[in-house]
Design a protein around this motif. Structure first.
Motif, PDB file in Angstrom:
ATOM      1  N   PHE A  74       2.530 -27.441 -15.644  1.00 48.16           N
ATOM      2  CA  PHE A  74       1.184 -27.220 -15.111  1.00 48.16           C
ATOM      3  C   PHE A  74       1.213 -26.243 -13.947  1.00 48.16           C
ATOM      4  CE2 PHE A  74      -0.443 -31.694 -16.471  1.00 48.16           C
ATOM      5  CZ  PHE A  74      -0.517 -31.255 -17.775  1.00 48.16           C
ATOM      6  N   PHE A  75       2.187 -26.425 -13.046  1.00 55.36           N
ATOM      7  CA  PHE A  75       2.255 -25.534 -11.888  1.00 55.36           C
ATOM      8  C   PHE A  75       2.574 -24.104 -12.318  1.00 55.36           C
ATOM      9  CE2 PHE A  75       4.732 -23.357  -8.615  1.00 55.36           C
ATOM     10  CZ  PHE A  75       3.708 -23.177  -7.701  1.00 55.36           C
ATOM     11  N   GLY A  76       3.471 -23.937 -13.266  1.00 54.61           N
ATOM     12  CA  GLY A  76       3.790 -22.594 -13.754  1.00 54.61           C
ATOM     13  C   GLY A  76       2.559 -21.904 -14.335  1.00 54.61           C
ATOM     14  N   LEU A  77       1.784 -22.649 -15.115  1.00 54.30           N
ATOM     15  CA  LEU A  77       0.553 -22.093 -15.671  1.00 54.30           C
ATOM     16  C   LEU A  77      -0.457 -21.766 -14.573  1.00 54.30           C
ATOM     17  CD1 LEU A  77       0.120 -24.385 -18.805  1.00 54.30           C
ATOM     18  CD2 LEU A  77       0.792 -21.979 -18.774  1.00 54.30           C
ATOM     19  N   PHE A  78      -0.551 -22.659 -13.582  1.00 59.96           N
ATOM     20  CA  PHE A  78      -1.471 -22.402 -12.477  1.00 59.96           C
ATOM     21  C   PHE A  78      -1.052 -21.166 -11.696  1.00 59.96           C
ATOM     22  CE2 PHE A  78      -2.882 -22.747  -8.098  1.00 59.96           C
ATOM     23  CZ  PHE A  78      -4.247 -22.893  -8.276  1.00 59.96           C
ATOM     24  N   ALA A  79       0.240 -20.987 -11.484  1.00 51.16           N
ATOM     25  CA  ALA A  79       0.723 -19.803 -10.755  1.00 51.16           C
ATOM     26  C   ALA A  79       0.322 -18.525 -11.488  1.00 51.16           C
ATOM     27  CB  ALA A  79       2.233 -19.871 -10.563  1.00 51.16           C
ATOM     28  N   VAL A  80       0.398 -18.536 -12.815  1.00 52.94           N
ATOM     29  CA  VAL A  80      -0.014 -17.372 -13.602  1.00 52.94           C
ATOM     30  C   VAL A  80      -1.516 -17.138 -13.442  1.00 52.94           C
ATOM     31  CG1 VAL A  80      -0.286 -16.511 -15.960  1.00 52.94           C
ATOM     32  CG2 VAL A  80       1.871 -17.548 -15.266  1.00 52.94           C
ATOM     33  N   VAL A  81      -2.328 -18.198 -13.557  1.00 49.17           N
ATOM     34  CA  VAL A  81      -3.780 -18.068 -13.418  1.00 49.17           C
ATOM     35  C   VAL A  81      -4.139 -17.604 -12.003  1.00 49.17           C
ATOM     36  CG1 VAL A  81      -5.951 -19.381 -13.361  1.00 49.17           C
ATOM     37  CG2 VAL A  81      -4.327 -19.713 -15.226  1.00 49.17           C
ATOM     38  N   PHE A  82      -3.509 -18.189 -11.006  1.00 46.32           N
ATOM     39  CA  PHE A  82      -3.802 -17.839  -9.613  1.00 46.32           C
ATOM     40  C   PHE A  82      -3.450 -16.380  -9.336  1.00 46.32           C
ATOM     41  CE2 PHE A  82      -2.862 -17.728  -5.051  1.00 46.32           C
ATOM     42  CZ  PHE A  82      -4.035 -18.267  -4.548  1.00 46.32           C
ATOM     43  N   THR A  83      -2.308 -15.932  -9.836  1.00 46.87           N
ATOM     44  CA  THR A  83      -1.908 -14.542  -9.653  1.00 46.87           C
ATOM     45  C   THR A  83      -2.862 -13.599 -10.379  1.00 46.87           C
ATOM     46  OG1 THR A  83       0.394 -15.277  -9.456  1.00 46.87           O
ATOM     47  CG2 THR A  83       0.041 -12.938  -9.848  1.00 46.87           C
ATOM     48  N   ALA A  84      -3.308 -13.989 -11.558  1.00 48.26           N
ATOM     49  CA  ALA A  84      -4.274 -13.166 -12.295  1.00 48.26           C
ATOM     50  C   ALA A  84      -5.602 -13.067 -11.544  1.00 48.26           C
ATOM     51  CB  ALA A  84      -4.491 -13.738 -13.698  1.00 48.26           C
ATOM     52  N   VAL A  85      -6.049 -14.159 -10.937  1.00 47.08           N
ATOM     53  CA  VAL A  85      -7.283 -14.136 -10.164  1.00 47.08           C
ATOM     54  C   VAL A  85      -7.122 -13.222  -8.947  1.00 47.08           C
ATOM     55  CG1 VAL A  85      -8.811 -15.546  -8.700  1.00 47.08           C
ATOM     56  CG2 VAL A  85      -8.141 -16.358 -10.962  1.00 47.08           C
ATOM     57  N   ARG A  86      -5.979 -13.316  -8.271  1.00 45.96           N
ATOM     58  CA  ARG A  86      -5.723 -12.419  -7.130  1.00 45.96           C
ATOM     59  C   ARG A  86      -5.716 -10.962  -7.577  1.00 45.96           C
ATOM     60  NH1 ARG A  86      -3.525 -14.558  -2.167  1.00 45.96           N
ATOM     61  NH2 ARG A  86      -2.667 -12.490  -1.796  1.00 45.96           N
ATOM     62  N   PHE A  87      -5.115 -10.709  -8.720  1.00 42.91           N
ATOM     63  CA  PHE A  87      -5.077  -9.341  -9.245  1.00 42.91           C
ATOM     64  C   PHE A  87      -6.484  -8.842  -9.560  1.00 42.91           C
ATOM     65  CE2 PHE A  87      -4.861  -6.432 -12.903  1.00 42.91           C
ATOM     66  CZ  PHE A  87      -4.106  -5.411 -12.332  1.00 42.91           C
ATOM     67  N   SER A  88      -7.286  -9.686 -10.197  1.00 41.42           N
ATOM     68  CA  SER A  88      -8.641  -9.269 -10.582  1.00 41.42           C
ATOM     69  C   SER A  88      -9.535  -9.022  -9.365  1.00 41.42           C
ATOM     70  CB  SER A  88      -9.282 -10.305 -11.501  1.00 41.42           C
ATOM     71  OG  SER A  88      -9.570 -11.489 -10.793  1.00 41.42           O
ATOM     72  N   LYS A  89      -9.232  -9.688  -8.240  1.00 34.09           N
ATOM     73  CA  LYS A  89     -10.015  -9.488  -7.025  1.00 34.09           C
ATOM     74  C   LYS A  89      -9.410  -8.435  -6.108  1.00 34.09           C
ATOM     75  CE  LYS A  89     -12.396 -13.824  -6.873  1.00 34.09           C
ATOM     76  NZ  LYS A  89     -13.021 -14.791  -6.001  1.00 34.09           N
ATOM     77  N   GLY A  90      -8.327  -7.776  -6.567  1.00 31.07           N
ATOM     78  CA  GLY A  90      -7.692  -6.731  -5.772  1.00 31.07           C
ATOM     79  C   GLY A  90      -6.931  -7.259  -4.564  1.00 31.07           C
ATOM     80  N   MET A  91      -6.487  -8.509  -4.605  1.00 33.89           N
ATOM     81  CA  MET A  91      -5.792  -9.135  -3.483  1.00 33.89           C
ATOM     82  C   MET A  91      -4.285  -9.264  -3.727  1.00 33.89           C
ATOM     83  SD  MET A  91      -8.600 -12.156  -2.800  1.00 33.89           S
ATOM     84  CE  MET A  91      -7.529 -13.076  -1.734  1.00 33.89           C
ATOM     85  N   LEU A  92      -3.795  -8.743  -4.848  1.00 32.00           N
ATOM     86  CA  LEU A  92      -2.378  -8.866  -5.184  1.00 32.00           C
ATOM     87  C   LEU A  92      -1.597  -7.731  -4.526  1.00 32.00           C
ATOM     88  CD1 LEU A  92      -0.510 -10.668  -6.866  1.00 32.00           C
ATOM     89  CD2 LEU A  92      -0.774  -9.042  -8.722  1.00 32.00           C
ATOM     90  N   THR A  93      -0.609  -8.099  -3.708  1.00 27.29           N
ATOM     91  CA  THR A  93       0.208  -7.103  -3.022  1.00 27.29           C
ATOM     92  C   THR A  93       1.639  -7.147  -3.544  1.00 27.29           C
ATOM     93  OG1 THR A  93       0.851  -8.640  -1.262  1.00 27.29           O
ATOM     94  CG2 THR A  93      -1.178  -7.351  -0.921  1.00 27.29           C
ATOM     95  N   VAL A  94       2.377  -6.097  -3.255  1.00 24.78           N
ATOM     96  CA  VAL A  94       3.789  -6.048  -3.658  1.00 24.78           C
ATOM     97  C   VAL A  94       4.568  -7.147  -2.954  1.00 24.78           C
ATOM     98  CG1 VAL A  94       5.880  -4.619  -3.612  1.00 24.78           C
ATOM     99  CG2 VAL A  94       3.666  -3.574  -4.146  1.00 24.78           C
ATOM    100  N   GLN A  95       4.282  -7.394  -1.687  1.00 28.07           N
ATOM    101  CA  GLN A  95       4.955  -8.453  -0.928  1.00 28.07           C
ATOM    102  C   GLN A  95       4.723  -9.821  -1.569  1.00 28.07           C
ATOM    103  OE1 GLN A  95       7.126  -8.362   1.507  1.00 28.07           O
ATOM    104  NE2 GLN A  95       7.236 -10.583   1.551  1.00 28.07           N
ATOM    105  N   TYR A  96       3.510 -10.071  -2.041  1.00 27.71           N
ATOM    106  CA  TYR A  96       3.201 -11.333  -2.698  1.00 27.71           C
ATOM    107  C   TYR A  96       4.023 -11.500  -3.971  1.00 27.71           C
ATOM    108  CZ  TYR A  96       0.533 -15.191  -4.653  1.00 27.71           C
ATOM    109  OH  TYR A  96       0.181 -16.404  -5.180  1.00 27.71           O
ATOM    110  N   VAL A  97       4.097 -10.457  -4.775  1.00 25.06           N
ATOM    111  CA  VAL A  97       4.854 -10.516  -6.035  1.00 25.06           C
ATOM    112  C   VAL A  97       6.340 -10.729  -5.751  1.00 25.06           C
ATOM    113  CG1 VAL A  97       5.502  -9.219  -8.097  1.00 25.06           C
ATOM    114  CG2 VAL A  97       3.151  -9.135  -7.269  1.00 25.06           C
ATOM    115  N   LYS A  98       6.877 -10.039  -4.731  1.00 28.04           N
ATOM    116  CA  LYS A  98       8.289 -10.230  -4.363  1.00 28.04           C
ATOM    117  C   LYS A  98       8.556 -11.668  -3.918  1.00 28.04           C
ATOM    118  CE  LYS A  98       9.461  -5.556  -2.824  1.00 28.04           C
ATOM    119  NZ  LYS A  98       9.786  -4.725  -1.649  1.00 28.04           N
ATOM    120  N   SER A  99       7.669 -12.193  -3.083  1.00 31.30           N
ATOM    121  CA  SER A  99       7.833 -13.574  -2.611  1.00 31.30           C
ATOM    122  C   SER A  99       7.744 -14.565  -3.766  1.00 31.30           C
ATOM    123  CB  SER A  99       6.774 -13.907  -1.561  1.00 31.30           C
ATOM    124  OG  SER A  99       6.951 -13.124  -0.417  1.00 31.30           O
ATOM    125  N   LEU A 100       6.829 -14.324  -4.685  1.00 23.00           N
ATOM    126  CA  LEU A 100       6.686 -15.202  -5.847  1.00 23.00           C
ATOM    127  C   LEU A 100       7.937 -15.154  -6.721  1.00 23.00           C
ATOM    128  CD1 LEU A 100       4.729 -17.135  -7.249  1.00 23.00           C
ATOM    129  CD2 LEU A 100       3.807 -15.181  -8.490  1.00 23.00           C
TER     130      LEU A 100
END
Length: 187
Positions: A74-100
């Motif tokens: 469930f958490f893995g799926l949520f992480a994918v959905v949460f990251t997709a929402v951040r991407f769609s709102k233009g809030m996804l940064t390179v630092q975030y992806v590296k940390s993830l």
């Protein structure tokens, strides 16, 4: 958030009635612990750009995997959905992806021993349990068990949609409907 906590407080009465209390009386504490770790991990996802938060997320998600694998999925799926929402709102940064990515590697390393045991035991059908679909038992909670409150829940879902569209920080707002949908699966 404080408002979400206050609004959800009346639902805690269900912990003491009918099929809802089975978790506490039948010893499903591994699910309870994994759910708590999962909620903490979901919160940590929203704070991942802070220094060393990836270490905390890695430890928490490894704890989920070692406690109850379903919540790990469930958490893995949520992480994918949460990251997709951040991407769609233009809030996804390179630092975030590296940390993830770093937290994912750390989690995998910390839980590797257990994952090998899981794969060779339950994963191969080495127990009496099956991953195949099973019809709900008498103690499983169904939407009909909520009685008249289900109409209030539907109104809450409608209100959630309105707030979700207009709100910038959606972490707390995204968790509830995601887990509601996951609750209707047989994972």
């Amino acid at each position: 958030s404080r408002n979400v906590a206050i609004l959800s407080l009346p639902l805690t009465v269900f912990m003491y009635i009918g099929p809802f209390k089975i978790v506490y009386t039948w010893g499903s504490w591994d699910v309870v612990l994994a759910s708590a770790l999962m909620l903490a991990s979901m919160w940590t996802l929203s704070k991942l750009e802070k220094p060393l938060m990836w270490v905390i997320l890695g430890i928490l998600s490894a704890g989920i995997a070692q406690t109850h694998i379903t919540e790990g999925i469930f958490f893995g799926l949520f992480a994918v959905v949460f990251t997709a929402v951040r991407f769609s709102k233009g809030m996804l940064t390179v630092q975030y992806v590296k940390s993830l990515a770093c937290s994912g590697v750390l989690s995998f390393i910390l839980s590797l021993y257990y994952l090998i045991i899981f794969k060779n035991g339950y994963g191969r059908g080495g127990t009496d349990w099956s991953i195949a679909y099973q019809a709900p038992e008498w103690y499983d909670v169904a939407f009909s068990h909520f009685g008249w409150v289900r109409f209030v829940l539907l109104l809450g879902i409608a209100a959630w949609l309105i707030v979700m569209i207009n709100k910038k920080d959606e972490t707390a707002l995204l968790i509830a409907p995601f887990m509601l949908l996951m609750g209707f699966t047989n994972v």
